[in-house]
Design a protein around this motif. Structure first.
Motif, PDB file in Angstrom:
ATOM      1  N   VAL A   1      96.838 -13.548  29.974  1.00  0.00           N
ATOM      2  CA  VAL A   1      95.593 -13.791  29.252  1.00  0.00           C
ATOM      3  C   VAL A   1      94.892 -12.492  28.877  1.00  0.00           C
ATOM      4  O   VAL A   1      94.568 -12.260  27.716  1.00  0.00           O
ATOM      5  CB  VAL A   1      94.634 -14.674  30.089  1.00  0.00           C
ATOM      6  N   THR A   2      94.664 -11.623  29.857  1.00  0.00           N
ATOM      7  CA  THR A   2      93.852 -10.436  29.584  1.00  0.00           C
ATOM      8  C   THR A   2      94.661  -9.150  29.636  1.00  0.00           C
ATOM      9  O   THR A   2      94.173  -8.105  29.211  1.00  0.00           O
ATOM     10  CB  THR A   2      92.714 -10.305  30.609  1.00  0.00           C
ATOM     11  N   GLY A   3      95.869  -9.191  30.210  1.00  0.00           N
ATOM     12  CA  GLY A   3      96.643  -7.970  30.375  1.00  0.00           C
ATOM     13  C   GLY A   3      95.955  -6.989  31.315  1.00  0.00           C
ATOM     14  O   GLY A   3      96.224  -5.798  31.295  1.00  0.00           O
ATOM     15  N   GLY A   4      95.046  -7.488  32.150  1.00  0.00           N
ATOM     16  CA  GLY A   4      94.332  -6.620  33.089  1.00  0.00           C
ATOM     17  C   GLY A   4      93.036  -6.089  32.518  1.00  0.00           C
ATOM     18  O   GLY A   4      92.250  -5.462  33.214  1.00  0.00           O
ATOM     19  N   GLY A   5      92.792  -6.330  31.244  1.00  0.00           N
ATOM     20  CA  GLY A   5      91.619  -5.759  30.593  1.00  0.00           C
ATOM     21  C   GLY A   5      90.486  -6.746  30.481  1.00  0.00           C
ATOM     22  O   GLY A   5      90.553  -7.801  31.089  1.00  0.00           O
ATOM     23  N   PRO A   6      89.440  -6.472  29.719  1.00  0.00           N
ATOM     24  CA  PRO A   6      89.231  -5.242  28.946  1.00  0.00           C
ATOM     25  C   PRO A   6      89.069  -4.030  29.855  1.00  0.00           C
ATOM     26  O   PRO A   6      88.412  -4.146  30.882  1.00  0.00           O
ATOM     27  CB  PRO A   6      87.942  -5.522  28.189  1.00  0.00           C
ATOM     28  N   GLY A   7      89.659  -2.915  29.458  1.00  0.00           N
ATOM     29  CA  GLY A   7      89.682  -1.754  30.339  1.00  0.00           C
ATOM     30  C   GLY A   7      90.534  -2.109  31.540  1.00  0.00           C
ATOM     31  O   GLY A   7      91.664  -2.538  31.401  1.00  0.00           O
ATOM     32  N   ASN A   8      89.968  -1.954  32.742  1.00  0.00           N
ATOM     33  CA  ASN A   8      90.683  -2.346  33.942  1.00  0.00           C
ATOM     34  C   ASN A   8      89.996  -3.498  34.639  1.00  0.00           C
ATOM     35  O   ASN A   8      90.261  -3.783  35.794  1.00  0.00           O
ATOM     36  CB  ASN A   8      90.753  -1.174  34.922  1.00  0.00           C
TER      37      ASN A   8
END
Lengths: 268, 300
Positions: B235-242
């Motif tokens: 969903v987020t790929g770990g983001g936004p940012g971290n």
């Protein structure tokens, strides 16, 4: 007395909450891409089967399903066949280190897949199994074998001891007793255990993706890679998603009373 | 039931032992080996002792900062989803219909999210939450919320949490339902004669009977949410940012993204140790409960 006021409403709302996102995925899989992007429609106005057709005719897509099914079936067979004798042993006998062994199995069931991703990659590359279904099937054993042992142990314990003793008195050898008497008695348990092995291997992505590159790539990995590379083909992604839900949805009816048991490692 | 001592039972356990040892012990030894070394590529390794571990636990270094931040996020995530899923699961279990075909229908629908591949769970919510094509995102924006999980930290967190609630509350509910079903009818009749209120019945009968399954549910949910990888990654790929980078995501980034074997291995070991401790509590709870039950049944 059993249940709470307004329970129909609560249950209804919760079921809607569960079904709505799934409906949206199914809905989207029947829409054309232009309909998805251009308008917000609650049901497909120009229903199409083009996405499903593409998956069933394009080898790079349907081979993903075949690859996934191959390692899942291999894993289920390995897990159940090694777990059966062990479940019998845990259920009937006490032996040196049995409790430690049981705990060790549980701890592997709970180990984070991310920890094993890299060492598995090295291990299976070293023995030449990388990018074959065998690598994934064996890797998934780390959580499925303990699961199968725990579930089957519960079912074997449900078989009265007298049956073993009578069989041995009747002159059955151990292997014959096992195959002719015990296995038929716990057939439903084997079914449940096989279902959970199948399911947990089917839903796992991280290890399956790490251990394959081209020839044995599972459908889950194809979904994450192809789609992002080719721009966003939402309809195709949705159709592929719907197809991965089907195996679970097909057998869910038969195991509905065992779901809690399977997730709680046979302890409920 | 008394078990007889029989050391030959080891022969029956041997296949399991070999298969799991091959998949667990061998790789874990490599991890221990790597965790003490540093590499500059080309298979050249240098002894680094406990250096990585020191760095890992020191928030002022890059590695330690990343690890502790992701650990903090992960613990917060686990606490939030437990705080939502456990009460909600109990309420849903109490709302189950009592008999008839609706029971089976509810069980089937409840179980459905549990059987969906994890990356597809991610995909479902990725699509469902998008402001342009997703029903949820579209509806939220239409009624005036500026919702976008790709660019806003809070929205990303809310999406990941709601997704987990969607995915796993059913498990808590099904476990509680299994516990509730084991309560004999006589208990309820006794409560009725005593004129107990609905709340009193819940507190005095249902909750104590659900104790054990609830404990199992909490521990299972804690461990699984502590290892979560696939769903937020999709969903987020770990983001936004971290902002939604949990421990597993951080670990995979270091191990398979940067191929920083030493750091990844050290992180793996500490991570595994935490899981092992929780797992031990889980095991003790379950075996103690099993022993208690056996004593009770023996007495009855």
């Amino acid at each position: 007395m059993h249940s709470i006021p307004g329970r129909r409403l609560i249950m209804g709302l919760f079921l809607v909450f569960l079904l709505l996102p799934i409906y949206w995925l199914v809905n989207m899989s029947f829409k054309t891409n232009s309909e998805i992007v251009s308008t917000m429609t609650l049901w497909p106005h120009t229903p199409t089967l083009q996405h499903y057709k593409r998956i069933f005719t394009d080898e790079s897509w349907y081979s993903g399903y075949i690859n996934s099914l191959t390692y899942v079936v291999l894993n289920t067979i390995i897990s159940i066949s090694v777990a059966l004798p062990a479940a019998y042993a845990f259920s009937r006998y006490r032996f040196l280190g049995d409790k430690h062994l049981f705990f060790w199995l549980l701890s592997n069931r709970m180990a984070p897949a991310a920890v094993y991703a890299l060492p598995f990659f090295n291990l299976y590359s070293a023995i030449g199994l990388f990018d074959t279904p065998w690598a994934v099937a064996l890797a998934h054993c780390i959580f499925n074998v303990p699961l199968a042992v725990w579930i089957l142990e519960g079912f074997v314990s449900g078989v009265p001891r007298e049956i073993d003793e009578t069989a041995f008195l009747d002159g059955y050898s151990f292997p014959r007793f096992f195959i002719k008497i015990l296995v038929p008695l716990i057939a439903s348990g084997i079914g449940v255990a096989a279902f959970f092995c199948f399911m947990f291997s089917w839903v796992e992505l991280l290890l399956a993706r790490t251990l394959t590159s081209v020839h044995a790539k599972p459908i889950a990995a194809i979904m994450t890679r192809t789609v992002s590379a080719a721009g966003m083909d939402w309809g195709l992604l949705a159709a592929a998603g719907v197809l991965t839900i089907i195996p679970g949805a097909l057998v869910i009816w038969f195991v509905r009373n065992y779901i809690a048991r399977g997730f709680a490692l046979g302890r409920v | 039931m008394d078990k007889t001592v029989n050391q030959k039972a080891w022969f029956l356990v041997l296949p399991v032992f070999l298969v799991v040892a091959f998949s667990a012990v061998l790789p874990l030894m490599t991890v221990v080996n790597y965790s003490m070394q540093d590499t500059f590529g080309n298979n050249q390794f240098f002894w680094n002792g406990v250096g990585w571990f020191k760095e890992l636990l020191d928030p002022s270094t890059d590695l330690g900062g990343r690890f502790l931040a992701s650990l903090g996020r992960n613990l917060f995530f686990s606490l939030v989803i437990l705080a939502i899923e456990v009460p909600l699961g109990i309420v849903v279990a109490l709302s189950m219909p009592r008999e008839g075909w609706t029971v089976a229908a509810c069980l089937v629908i409840l179980a459905l999210p549990l059987l969906i591949p994890w990356n597809v769970v991610g995909t479902i919510w990725q699509i469902f939450g998008r402001p342009d094509i997703g029903l949820l995102g579209y509806a939220l924006n239409a009624i005036g919320f500026d919702y976008n999980y790709v660019s806003n930290d809070v929205d990303a967190w809310v999406t990941v949490i709601v997704m987990d609630v969607w995915h796993w509350t059913s498990l808590v509910a099904l476990l509680c339902y299994a516990g509730l079903k084991s309560i004999p009818e006589a208990y309820y009749q006794a409560a009725q004669i005593d004129g107990a209120s609905r709340w009193a019945v819940f507190k005095a009968i249902q909750l104590p009977k659900m104790n054990r399954v609830l404990l199992i549910a909490v521990l299972l949910r804690f461990m699984d949410s502590f290892m979560i990888y696939t769903e937020p990654f999709v969903v987020t790929g770990g983001g936004p940012g971290n902002s939604t980078t949990f421990v597993s995501i951080e670990l995979v980034k270091i191990a398979l993204g940067q191929f920083d074997l030493g750091k990844a291995a050290a992180l793996s070991l500490v991570y595994n140790l935490i899981i092992l401790i929780v797992c031990w509590i889980f095991y003790t709870v379950m075996t103690n409960a099993g022993a208690e039950r056996a004593v009770k049944e023996g007495a009855a």
